[in-house]
Write a protein that holds these residues in place. Structure first.
Motif, PDB file in Angstrom:
ATOM      1  N   PHE A 112       0.881  -1.176   0.000  1.00  0.00           N
ATOM      2  CA  PHE A 112       0.000   0.000   0.000  1.00  0.00           C
ATOM      3  C   PHE A 112       0.912   1.217   0.000  1.00  0.00           C
ATOM      4  O   PHE A 112       1.674   1.439   0.941  1.00  0.00           O
ATOM      5  CB  PHE A 112      -0.882   0.058   1.249  1.00  0.00           C
ATOM      6  N   HIS A 113       0.844   1.983  -1.042  1.00  0.00           N
ATOM      7  CA  HIS A 113       1.779   3.077  -1.225  1.00  0.00           C
ATOM      8  C   HIS A 113       1.108   4.101  -2.133  1.00  0.00           C
ATOM      9  O   HIS A 113       0.043   3.835  -2.702  1.00  0.00           O
ATOM     10  CB  HIS A 113       3.045   2.508  -1.878  1.00  0.00           C
ATOM     11  N   THR A 114       1.720   5.233  -2.314  1.00  0.00           N
ATOM     12  CA  THR A 114       1.258   6.206  -3.304  1.00  0.00           C
ATOM     13  C   THR A 114       2.455   6.721  -4.085  1.00  0.00           C
ATOM     14  O   THR A 114       3.590   6.661  -3.626  1.00  0.00           O
ATOM     15  CB  THR A 114       0.558   7.423  -2.652  1.00  0.00           C
ATOM     16  N   VAL A 115       2.164   7.216  -5.264  1.00  0.00           N
ATOM     17  CA  VAL A 115       3.182   7.872  -6.076  1.00  0.00           C
ATOM     18  C   VAL A 115       2.522   9.110  -6.674  1.00  0.00           C
ATOM     19  O   VAL A 115       1.376   9.060  -7.123  1.00  0.00           O
ATOM     20  CB  VAL A 115       3.767   6.929  -7.156  1.00  0.00           C
ATOM     21  N   GLY A 116       3.225  10.226  -6.611  1.00  0.00           N
ATOM     22  CA  GLY A 116       2.659  11.481  -7.082  1.00  0.00           C
ATOM     23  C   GLY A 116       2.935  11.721  -8.554  1.00  0.00           C
ATOM     24  O   GLY A 116       3.977  11.349  -9.082  1.00  0.00           O
ATOM     25  N   VAL A 117       1.974  12.363  -9.189  1.00  0.00           N
ATOM     26  CA  VAL A 117       2.162  12.776 -10.576  1.00  0.00           C
ATOM     27  C   VAL A 117       1.634  14.203 -10.715  1.00  0.00           C
ATOM     28  O   VAL A 117       0.550  14.527 -10.231  1.00  0.00           O
ATOM     29  CB  VAL A 117       1.481  11.805 -11.582  1.00  0.00           C
ATOM     30  N   SER A 118       2.460  15.038 -11.306  1.00  0.00           N
ATOM     31  CA  SER A 118       2.046  16.396 -11.640  1.00  0.00           C
ATOM     32  C   SER A 118       2.859  16.845 -12.846  1.00  0.00           C
ATOM     33  O   SER A 118       3.986  16.401 -13.051  1.00  0.00           O
ATOM     34  CB  SER A 118       2.251  17.357 -10.461  1.00  0.00           C
ATOM     35  N   ILE A 119       2.260  17.709 -13.624  1.00  0.00           N
ATOM     36  CA  ILE A 119       2.910  18.238 -14.817  1.00  0.00           C
ATOM     37  C   ILE A 119       2.748  19.749 -14.774  1.00  0.00           C
ATOM     38  O   ILE A 119       1.624  20.256 -14.615  1.00  0.00           O
ATOM     39  CB  ILE A 119       2.298  17.637 -16.103  1.00  0.00           C
ATOM     40  N   ASP A 120       3.845  20.457 -14.887  1.00  0.00           N
ATOM     41  CA  ASP A 120       3.833  21.918 -14.698  1.00  0.00           C
ATOM     42  C   ASP A 120       2.796  22.645 -15.545  1.00  0.00           C
ATOM     43  O   ASP A 120       2.197  23.612 -15.080  1.00  0.00           O
ATOM     44  CB  ASP A 120       5.213  22.504 -14.996  1.00  0.00           C
ATOM     45  N   ASP A 121       2.584  22.210 -16.792  1.00  0.00           N
ATOM     46  CA  ASP A 121       1.680  22.943 -17.678  1.00  0.00           C
ATOM     47  C   ASP A 121       0.437  22.145 -18.055  1.00  0.00           C
ATOM     48  O   ASP A 121      -0.163  22.369 -19.094  1.00  0.00           O
ATOM     49  CB  ASP A 121       2.431  23.390 -18.935  1.00  0.00           C
ATOM     50  N   ALA A 122       0.027  21.227 -17.195  1.00  0.00           N
ATOM     51  CA  ALA A 122      -1.133  20.395 -17.515  1.00  0.00           C
ATOM     52  C   ALA A 122      -1.831  19.952 -16.232  1.00  0.00           C
ATOM     53  O   ALA A 122      -1.198  19.886 -15.174  1.00  0.00           O
ATOM     54  CB  ALA A 122      -0.686  19.170 -18.316  1.00  0.00           C
ATOM     55  N   PRO A 123      -3.121  19.669 -16.320  1.00  0.00           N
ATOM     56  CA  PRO A 123      -3.950  19.774 -17.517  1.00  0.00           C
ATOM     57  C   PRO A 123      -4.484  21.191 -17.705  1.00  0.00           C
ATOM     58  O   PRO A 123      -4.915  21.830 -16.755  1.00  0.00           O
ATOM     59  CB  PRO A 123      -5.109  18.825 -17.215  1.00  0.00           C
ATOM     60  N   ARG A 124      -4.444  21.643 -18.929  1.00  0.00           N
ATOM     61  CA  ARG A 124      -5.140  22.875 -19.250  1.00  0.00           C
ATOM     62  C   ARG A 124      -6.637  22.586 -19.133  1.00  0.00           C
ATOM     63  O   ARG A 124      -7.044  21.437 -19.020  1.00  0.00           O
ATOM     64  CB  ARG A 124      -4.755  23.334 -20.655  1.00  0.00           C
ATOM     65  N   ALA A 125      -7.449  23.596 -19.151  1.00  0.00           N
ATOM     66  CA  ALA A 125      -8.878  23.411 -18.889  1.00  0.00           C
ATOM     67  C   ALA A 125      -9.529  22.384 -19.803  1.00  0.00           C
ATOM     68  O   ALA A 125     -10.434  21.660 -19.391  1.00  0.00           O
ATOM     69  CB  ALA A 125      -9.614  24.754 -19.001  1.00  0.00           C
ATOM     70  N   ASP A 126      -9.047  22.280 -21.027  1.00  0.00           N
ATOM     71  CA  ASP A 126      -9.650  21.350 -21.988  1.00  0.00           C
ATOM     72  C   ASP A 126      -8.795  20.098 -22.198  1.00  0.00           C
ATOM     73  O   ASP A 126      -8.849  19.480 -23.260  1.00  0.00           O
ATOM     74  CB  ASP A 126      -9.892  22.051 -23.327  1.00  0.00           C
ATOM     75  N   GLU A 127      -8.020  19.718 -21.187  1.00  0.00           N
ATOM     76  CA  GLU A 127      -7.151  18.546 -21.289  1.00  0.00           C
ATOM     77  C   GLU A 127      -7.411  17.554 -20.152  1.00  0.00           C
ATOM     78  O   GLU A 127      -8.072  17.877 -19.170  1.00  0.00           O
ATOM     79  CB  GLU A 127      -5.675  18.956 -21.232  1.00  0.00           C
ATOM     80  N   ILE A 128      -6.821  16.397 -20.312  1.00  0.00           N
ATOM     81  CA  ILE A 128      -6.807  15.370 -19.267  1.00  0.00           C
ATOM     82  C   ILE A 128      -5.393  14.807 -19.200  1.00  0.00           C
ATOM     83  O   ILE A 128      -4.750  14.597 -20.231  1.00  0.00           O
ATOM     84  CB  ILE A 128      -7.780  14.213 -19.568  1.00  0.00           C
TER      85      ILE A 128
END
Length: 192
Positions: free
Chosen positions: A145-161
């Motif tokens: 049981f663990h977690t891993v983080g994900v983030s992208i500096d320029d995403a998601p824009r309002a119309d993205e996933i």
């Protein structure tokens, strides 16, 4: 249907977590794809065609992650998936990743038994999603049981996933809180 803006991968090697050095570093990675959301700004009743169109992308992202981890399928012990939907979308657009991301990993990892844990959210550019991870063959293996983080500096824009997958070559470093041990898995029902 799913226009890709970019792919992002991240891999870390964990040597220890305040305890002694691990005999072998734990490799944890994420792979994500940023896509334009064809459903942004409107309600669409039938999302099934979009979900089915994600299947090939799920396999592609899973393959990219396995390659980035420089691991063989048998070396992956934990996995998870997640989605961050831009503000003009809805949570259900993230849920389309459940079968595509999960089965995408199963296709390259082989006969895994356990459900693929998932996290999803609607969020702004750069938000961080903590994706849950669990053992690939038995959901009750507490050490995984663990977690891993994900983030992208320029995403998601309002119309993205952002659709993402996570994999790890083991459980938490220095896990010592009991429960079903990975070595005791029967692997029959995905639970134990």
């Amino acid at each position: 249907m799913w226009k890709v803006r970019k792919f992002v991968t991240n891999v870390e090697d964990v040597l220890h977590d305040r305890g002694p050095d691990l005999a072998k570093p734990l490799r944890i990675g994420t792979a994500a794809v940023v896509v334009q959301n064809p459903y942004a700004g409107k309600y669409v009743e039938d999302l099934m065609p979009g979900m089915e169109a994600l299947n090939a992308l799920g396999r592609d992202v899973a393959q990219r992650l396995l390659k980035a981890l420089e691991a063989k399928p048998a070396e992956i012990e934990a996995y998870g998936k997640g989605a961050i939907v831009g503000a003009d979308g809805e949570l259900e657009h993230g849920a389309m990743w459940h079968p595509s991301g999960g089965w995408g990993m199963r296709a390259i990892l082989g006969d895994t038994k356990a459900i693929v844990p998932a996290g999803k959210m609607v969020g702004p550019v750069g938000v961080r999603l903590m994706m849950p991870l669990g053992h690939v063959n038995a959901a009750y293996v507490r050490s995984h049981f663990h977690t891993v983080g994900v983030s992208i500096d320029d995403a998601p824009r309002a119309d993205e996933i952002v659709y993402a997958l996570g994999m790890a070559t083991g459980g938490r470093p220095h896990a010592r809180l009991g429960g079903l041990a990975a070595k005791d898995i029967k692997g029959e029902d995905g639970l134990r």
